[in-house]
Design a protein around this motif. Structure first.
Motif, PDB file in Angstrom:
ATOM      1  N   PRO A 219       0.861  -1.192   0.000  1.00 37.39           N
ATOM      2  CA  PRO A 219       0.000   0.000   0.000  1.00 37.39           C
ATOM      3  C   PRO A 219       0.898   1.243   0.000  1.00 37.39           C
ATOM      4  O   PRO A 219       2.039   1.172   0.464  1.00 37.39           O
ATOM      5  N   ALA A 220       0.392   2.357  -0.520  1.00 33.32           N
ATOM      6  CA  ALA A 220       1.224   3.573  -0.603  1.00 33.32           C
ATOM      7  C   ALA A 220       1.449   4.139   0.793  1.00 33.32           C
ATOM      8  O   ALA A 220       0.559   4.791   1.375  1.00 33.32           O
ATOM      9  N   ILE A 221       2.649   3.857   1.312  1.00 39.04           N
ATOM     10  CA  ILE A 221       3.029   4.338   2.650  1.00 39.04           C
ATOM     11  C   ILE A 221       4.500   4.744   2.696  1.00 39.04           C
ATOM     12  O   ILE A 221       5.054   4.961   3.770  1.00 39.04           O
ATOM     13  N   PHE A 222       5.133   4.801   1.498  1.00 44.08           N
ATOM     14  CA  PHE A 222       6.586   4.963   1.493  1.00 44.08           C
ATOM     15  C   PHE A 222       7.020   6.420   1.597  1.00 44.08           C
ATOM     16  O   PHE A 222       7.655   6.969   0.685  1.00 44.08           O
ATOM     17  N   GLY A 223       6.700   7.050   2.715  1.00 43.90           N
ATOM     18  CA  GLY A 223       7.238   8.384   2.989  1.00 43.90           C
ATOM     19  C   GLY A 223       6.372   9.486   2.405  1.00 43.90           C
ATOM     20  O   GLY A 223       5.639   9.273   1.445  1.00 43.90           O
ATOM     21  N   MET A 224       6.463  10.644   2.997  1.00 43.58           N
ATOM     22  CA  MET A 224       5.669  11.787   2.549  1.00 43.58           C
ATOM     23  C   MET A 224       6.475  12.693   1.628  1.00 43.58           C
ATOM     24  O   MET A 224       5.920  13.377   0.791  1.00 43.58           O
ATOM     25  N   THR A 225       7.786  12.739   1.805  1.00 45.75           N
ATOM     26  CA  THR A 225       8.535  13.757   1.075  1.00 45.75           C
ATOM     27  C   THR A 225       9.494  13.210   0.031  1.00 45.75           C
ATOM     28  O   THR A 225       9.601  13.765  -1.040  1.00 45.75           O
ATOM     29  N   VAL A 231      11.561   3.956  -1.655  1.00 42.83           N
ATOM     30  CA  VAL A 231      11.373   2.795  -2.550  1.00 42.83           C
ATOM     31  C   VAL A 231      12.724   2.152  -2.852  1.00 42.83           C
ATOM     32  O   VAL A 231      12.893   0.932  -2.752  1.00 42.83           O
ATOM     33  N   ARG A 232      13.710   2.985  -3.189  1.00 46.09           N
ATOM     34  CA  ARG A 232      15.037   2.427  -3.543  1.00 46.09           C
ATOM     35  C   ARG A 232      15.663   1.703  -2.348  1.00 46.09           C
ATOM     36  O   ARG A 232      16.255   0.632  -2.494  1.00 46.09           O
ATOM     37  N   HIS A 233      15.485   2.277  -1.156  1.00 42.68           N
ATOM     38  CA  HIS A 233      16.051   1.621   0.030  1.00 42.68           C
ATOM     39  C   HIS A 233      15.367   0.272   0.260  1.00 42.68           C
ATOM     40  O   HIS A 233      16.023  -0.731   0.551  1.00 42.68           O
ATOM     41  N   GLY A 239      16.046  -6.848  -2.199  1.00 44.23           N
ATOM     42  CA  GLY A 239      16.627  -7.444  -3.408  1.00 44.23           C
ATOM     43  C   GLY A 239      15.577  -7.703  -4.474  1.00 44.23           C
ATOM     44  O   GLY A 239      15.713  -8.609  -5.300  1.00 44.23           O
ATOM     45  N   ARG A 240      14.496  -6.965  -4.456  1.00 46.06           N
ATOM     46  CA  ARG A 240      13.395  -7.122  -5.419  1.00 46.06           C
ATOM     47  C   ARG A 240      12.926  -5.738  -5.871  1.00 46.06           C
ATOM     48  O   ARG A 240      13.148  -4.761  -5.161  1.00 46.06           O
TER      49      ARG A 240
END
Ligand SMILES: Cc1cc2nc3c(=O)[nH]c(=O)nc-3n(C[C@H](O)[C@H](O)[C@H](O)COP(=O)(O)OP(=O)(O)OC[C@H]3O[C@@H](n4cnc5c(N)ncnc54)[C@H](O)[C@@H]3O)c2cc1C
Length: 418
Positions: A219-225, A231-233, A239-240
Motif C-alpha cells: 500500500p502507498a506508505i513509502f514516505g511523505m517527502t 522505494v530504492r532503500h 533485493g526485489r
C-alpha cells in the motif's frame, strides 16, 4: 494594499497549476482556497481515456482521443487547448513536482493501465514513479508478492489477487507494521517510514515471504517527502523491485501533492492563503477586490486579473439548491439542465452519465466565463478546471489533465492582457 497581477481562486489541481504557471511567467500571484479534489486524489494524472462515455470506449492514445473528442464535442474545454500546449503544460507541471520531491512518469502519447486498490486497472496518463513497478509487474504477469497490513483499512491484498485472476503469479501476505498496532493510517505509516530503522524492520518481516517473487507491492506508505528514496532503500533491503498501490481516499497521494505545492509555490513567490475561501468579490473596470476568509481573520486582496479554479460541487465552486445551480464567487451564469428533473437519469450507473455532471461555466475560446449577455464577464477573468461546462471529467477520465491544461491556457491568455 499590494495589488497582484493574478488572484487564483482555488487550490485544487487547476488552482495549483494556475499559480505555478503564472509565477513561472513572472506574474505576481496570490492564491486562496480550501480542500479540493487534490486532497482525495489517487495521485494519477488522467489526460483523457474514455470517449464517448455512452460507449465506454477506452483509448490507449489520449491525443487520438482528443481529436475524436473535439470533433464530437466541440464545446468541450479541451477544444480550446491545443495538443502541444497540453503536452507542454503537463511537462512543466510534473517538472515542478520533480523539483519538489515528487517523481512522475508515463509513456509519451500513451495511456497506461495502473493497478488500483480494488484490483481493477485504471487507464491514466501519468503516475507516481513509486507505482510504476506495479505497471511492469502487471504487464509481465511477473511473480509478485502483494503485502498488506493488519489494521490498515481500504486495501486488501487478497481481494486484489481475487480480482486479478488473470495473474496467477500474484501471491499475497498480511504482516504487522513495525512499531504500530490497532487501526493504522497511511499518513502515520508514511511519516514513520522516514526512519531507516523502520524500513529495515519492515524488510525483515517481509523477507521470509518473498519466495520466487520478482516484485513486491505495498500500500502507498513509502514516505511523505522523498518517496523514491524510500522505494530504492526497500529495493536494496529486499533485493526485489518494489512498488506502491494508492490506497482508497483519503490516501497519502493527496497530502504528498499538497506538500509539494506548499513547498514549491511560496519558493516561486506565490502568496498563499490556505483554507480560506473567497467570501466576497467586487469588480471594477480595472481591478478586482476580494475578501478571503471571514471574521477577524479575513484578508482583503486586490488583483488586476483572476483565474477562477474553484471546482464543481465537490470543490464548492458550484452550489445547488432544490431548483438551480449557482456559481459561488461572482454569481456567473451556469450552464445547467433546464429542469430539475433533467439533472439525473433514472439509473444511477447509466453509462451516459448525468446531465448535472456537465454543468458549469460557458467560456469564450480564451476561457473567459460568459456573463448574462453572452459576452466575457470581465476581460481579465478566466476559468480553469472542473468548473468548466460540457465535460464529465470523472467518466471521461480527464480530471487532473483537464485542470492542468486549462490552467495553462487561462494563464497564457490572461498574461497577454495584463
Ligand atoms: C476522490 C477523487 C479521486 C480523484 N482521482 C483522480 C485521478 O485518479 N486522476 C485524475 O486525473 N483526477 C482525479 N480526481 C480529480 C482531481 O483531483 C480534481 O478534482 C479535478 O481535476 C478538478 O480539479 P479542480 O482544481 O478544478 O477542482 P477541485 O479539485 O474541486 O478544487 C477546487 C478548489 O477551489 C476551492 N474553492 C472553492 N470555492 C472557493 C472560494 N469561494 N474561494 C476560494 N477557493 C474556493 C476549493 O477549496 C478547492 O481548493 C479525483 C478527485 C476525487 C475527488
Amino acid at each position: 494594499m499590494k495589488t497582484y497581477d493574478v488572484m487564483v481562486i482555488g487550490s485544487g489541481f487547476a488552482g495549483m497549476a494556475a499559480s505555478l504557471f503564472a509565477a513561472k511567467r513572472g506574474l505576481s500571484v496570490v492564491q486562496a482556497g480550501g480542500t479540493g479534489g487534490i486532497d482525495f486524489s489517487t495521485g494519477f494524472i488522467d489526460l483523457l481515456a474514455v470517449h464517448p462515455v455512452a460507449e465506454q470506449r477506452v483509448w490507449e492514445d489520449p491525443f487520438a482521443a482528443l481529436v475524436a473528442l473535439r470533433r464530437d464535442l466541440p464545446l468541450h474545454p479541451y477544444a480550446h487547448v491545443a495538443d502541444d500546449e497540453i503536452a507542454a503544460a503537463l511537462e512543466e507541471f510534473t517538472g515542478f513536482l520533480e523539483e519538489n520531491g515528487l517523481c512522475y512518469t508515463g509513456r509519451p502519447g500513451r495511456n497506461t493501465l495502473a493497478l488500483t486498490s480494488a484490483g481493477t486497472v485504471k487507464p491514466t496518463y501519468l503516475l507516481p514513479c513509486s507505482a510504476w513497478g506495479g505497471v511492469e509487474a502487471l504487464e509481465a504477469k511477473a511473480p509478485t508478492l502483494l503485502v498488506d497490513f493488519h489494521g490498515l483499512k481500504g486495501i486488501s491484498a487478497r481481494q486484489i489477487a481475487e480480482v486479478r485472476a488473470d495473474w496467477p503469479g500474484l501471491r499475497t501476505a498480511r504482516v504487522r507494521f513495525p512499531g504500530m498496532g490497532g487501526e493504522l493510517y497511511p499518513e502515520h505509516m508514511a511519516w514513520s517510514m522516514a526512519d531507516q530503522a523502520r524500513r529495515i524492520e519492515l524488510a525483515e518481516a517481509v523477507r521470509p515471504l518473498l519466495g520466487d517473487a520478482r516484485f513486491v507491492g505495498f500500500p502507498a506508505i513509502f514516505g511523505m517527502t522523498d518517496t523514491m528514496a524510500v522505494v530504492r532503500h526497500m529495493e536494496e533491503l529486499l533485493g526485489r523491485r518494489v512498488f506502491e498501490i494508492p490506497t482508497l481516499p483519503p490516501s497519502i497521494a493527496g497530502p504528498r501533492l499538497r506538500a509539494a505545492f506548499d513547498r514549491g509555490l511560496p519558493a516561486l513567490g506565490v502568496r498563499t492563503y490556505t483554507q480560506k475561501l473567497v467570501s466576497a468579490a467586487e469588480v471594477s473596470g480595472e481591478m478586482f477586490h476580494f475578501t478571503a476568509g471571514s471574521g477577524s481573520t479575513a484578508v482583503r486582496i486586490a488583483a488586476r486579473g483572476a483565474v477562477l479554479a474553484s471546482g464543481r460541487f465537490f470543490g464548492k465552486g458550484l452550489k445547488a439548491d432544490r431548483h438551480a445551480v449557482r456559481e459561488a464567487v461572482f454569481d456567473l451564469p451556469v450552464r445547467q439542465p433546464e429542469k430539475r428533473e433533467d439533472w439525473h437519469r433514472a439509473e444511477f450507473f447509466d453509462p451516459r452519465g448525468h446531465e448535472i455532471n456537465q454543468s458549469g461555466l460557458e467560456t469564450d475560446a480564451a476561457l473567459r466565463p460568459l456573463g448574462a449577455d453572452g459576452r466575457p464577464f470581465h476581460p481579465r477573468l478566466h476559468a480553469a478546471g472542473a468548473i468548466l461546462a460540457h465535460q464529465d471529467w470523472m467518466r471521461m477520465k480527464c480530471g487532473a489533465g483537464l485542470a492542468i491544461a486549462t490552467a495553462c491556457k487561462a494563464v497564457r491568455e490572461l498574461s497577454q492582457n495584463l
